[in-house]
Design a protein around this motif. Structure first.
Motif, mmCIF file in Angstrom:
data_model
loop_
_atom_site.group_PDB
_atom_site.id
_atom_site.type_symbol
_atom_site.label_atom_id
_atom_site.label_comp_id
_atom_site.label_asym_id
_atom_site.label_seq_id
_atom_site.Cartn_x
_atom_site.Cartn_y
_atom_site.Cartn_z
ATOM 1 N N LEU A 197 0.824 -1.208 0.000
ATOM 2 C CA LEU A 197 0.000 0.000 0.000
ATOM 3 C C LEU A 197 0.859 1.259 0.000
ATOM 4 C CD1 LEU A 197 -2.916 -0.809 2.471
ATOM 5 C CD2 LEU A 197 -3.125 -0.166 0.071
ATOM 6 N N LYS A 242 1.875 2.151 -3.219
ATOM 7 C CA LYS A 242 0.728 2.379 -4.108
ATOM 8 C C LYS A 242 0.462 1.189 -5.031
ATOM 9 C CE LYS A 242 1.544 7.389 -4.028
ATOM 10 N NZ LYS A 242 0.669 7.588 -2.874
ATOM 11 N N SER A 261 -1.950 -1.139 -4.862
ATOM 12 C CA SER A 261 -3.208 -1.492 -4.208
ATOM 13 C C SER A 261 -3.767 -2.827 -4.675
ATOM 14 C CB SER A 261 -4.252 -0.392 -4.444
ATOM 15 O OG SER A 261 -3.801 0.843 -3.958
ATOM 16 N N LYS A 264 -4.748 -5.863 -2.224
ATOM 17 C CA LYS A 264 -6.100 -6.427 -2.149
ATOM 18 C C LYS A 264 -6.078 -7.937 -2.366
ATOM 19 C CE LYS A 264 -7.953 -3.427 -5.059
ATOM 20 N NZ LYS A 264 -8.960 -2.789 -5.950
ATOM 21 N N ASN A 313 -6.313 -2.253 6.500
ATOM 22 C CA ASN A 313 -5.496 -2.130 5.295
ATOM 23 C C ASN A 313 -6.274 -2.508 4.039
ATOM 24 O OD1 ASN A 313 -3.012 -1.118 6.267
ATOM 25 N ND2 ASN A 313 -2.465 -3.128 7.075
ATOM 26 N N ALA A 348 -6.807 -0.252 0.782
ATOM 27 C CA ALA A 348 -6.514 -0.732 -0.569
ATOM 28 C C ALA A 348 -7.692 -0.483 -1.503
ATOM 29 C CB ALA A 348 -6.166 -2.221 -0.528
ATOM 30 N N CYS A 352 -7.911 3.548 -1.952
ATOM 31 C CA CYS A 352 -6.760 4.265 -2.503
ATOM 32 C C CYS A 352 -6.314 3.753 -3.862
ATOM 33 C CB CYS A 352 -5.599 4.207 -1.517
ATOM 34 S SG CYS A 352 -5.948 5.074 0.020
ATOM 35 N N ASP A 353 -7.005 2.767 -4.376
ATOM 36 C CA ASP A 353 -6.705 2.306 -5.726
ATOM 37 C C ASP A 353 -7.069 3.416 -6.718
ATOM 38 O OD1 ASP A 353 -6.657 1.045 -8.237
ATOM 39 O OD2 ASP A 353 -7.225 -0.877 -7.361
ATOM 40 N N LEU A 400 -4.076 7.630 3.057
ATOM 41 C CA LEU A 400 -3.051 6.707 3.527
ATOM 42 C C LEU A 400 -2.275 7.242 4.723
ATOM 43 C CD1 LEU A 400 -1.487 5.112 0.324
ATOM 44 C CD2 LEU A 400 -2.606 3.934 2.199
#
Length: 231
Positions: free
Chosen positions: A116, A119, A121, A125, A152, A156, A159-160, A228
Motif C-alpha cells: 500500500l 501504491k 493497491s 487487495k 489495510n 486498498a 486508494c486504488d 493513507l
C-alpha cells in the motif's frame, strides 16, 4: 548499553555460537529502539547475512531477522527494500509455519501495508483477500491482526487509482464494522482504534465528495484527504 555490552562480551565467539547471535540481536534491537535506525540496519544486515550462512533458508530465526530488518528499512524510508524483505518473510514463514500461524498472518499484513505504501493497491487487495478469511477463522474478528488486515484492506479499496464508488462504499463499511469492534475490544484510546476511526473519517469524506460530485473521480477524493496518512 546492554546491547553493546553483550556484543563486546561475545564478539570473539564463532558465528554458530548462540550467545553471539543473541548479543547481535540485542544490539540491533537496542539501536532501533533508540531510533538509531541507520546503525540498527547495519547490525541487522550483518545478522541476517550470518544467519543465512549458518542456518540455511529454512531457519526460523531468519524469519524474525527479516521482519526486524524490514521494519528498520521502513523507518529509514527504504520502502522498496522493506517490501521485498516482508515478501520474503511472509513466503518463508508460510513454508515454515503454515497459513494459520499468528506470526505468518502478521507478516502477511505487514507485506500488504508495504504494498500500500508503494501504491500497489491491487496486489495488496489480492493478498488480503487470501489471508483475511484465515485470520477471521483462526484469530476471530476481535484480534488485533484481523482488525489491522481489515483496515489495510479498506485502504486498498479506497486508494486504488481505479477505485469505483462501490469500492469506496465497501471500504467505508469495512472501516465502520472494524471500528466498532476495535472500540469495544481495545477501547477508544488504543492506537489501532484511533487509526481505524481516522481512516473512516477520511474515507467518509472521500465518499461524500464523490457522491456530491465535488470531484471528478474517487481517486481525486482520496488524494484530497490523504487517506493513507497514519495507516
Amino acid at each position: 548499553a546492554l546491547g553493546w555490552a553483550c556484543w563486546k562480551t561475545y564478539l570473539g565467539r564463532p558465528e554458530t555460537d548462540k550467545l553471539r547471535r543473541t548479543a547481535m540481536n540485542l544490539l540491533g534491537g537496542g539501536l532501533y529502539s533508540a531510533e538509531h535506525h541507520a546503525d540498527a540496519a547495519s547490525v541487522m544486515e550483518a545478522e541476517l547475512s550470518m544467519m543465512r550462512r549458518i542456518g540455511g533458508s529454512d531457519n526460523s530465526d531468519i524469519f524474525v531477522a527479516q521482519t526486524n530488518l524490514a521494519s528498520t528499512y521502513q523507518a529509514l524510508g527504504r520502502l522498496d527494500q522493506a517490501m521485498c524483505l516482508r515478501r520474503e518473510a511472509y513466503a518463508g514463514g508460510l513454508k515454515l509455519f503454515g497459513e494459520e500461524d499468528n506470526n505468518v498472518l502478521s507478516a502477511a499484513n505487514n507485506y500488504a501495508k508495504s504494498l500500500l505504501t508503494l501504491k500497489r493497491s491491487e496486489e495488496a487487495k489480492a493478498l488480503l483477500r487470501k489471508t483475511m478469511p484465515v485470520a477471521r477463522r483462526v484469530l476471530r474478528e476481535e484480534h488485533r491482526i484481523t482488525l489491522k488486515m481489515r483496515w489495510n484492506y479498506a485502504l486498498a479499496l479506497c486508494c486504488d487509482p481505479s477505485a469505483t464508488l462501490d469500492d469506496v462504499s465497501e471500504g467505508v463499511s469495512t472501516l465502520e464494522d472494524a471500528g466498532r469492534i476495535a472500540r469495544r475490544v481495545l477501547g477508544g484510546a488504543h492506537p489501532t482504534t484511533e487509526g481505524i476511526e481516522n481512516a473512516l473519517r477520511d474515507a467518509g469524506a472521500a465518499l461524500a465528495a464523490r457522491e456530491g460530485d465535488c470531484v471528478t473521480s474517487v481517486c481525486e477524493a482520496v488524494a484530497a484527504v490523504n487517506l493513507l496518512d497514519g495507516s
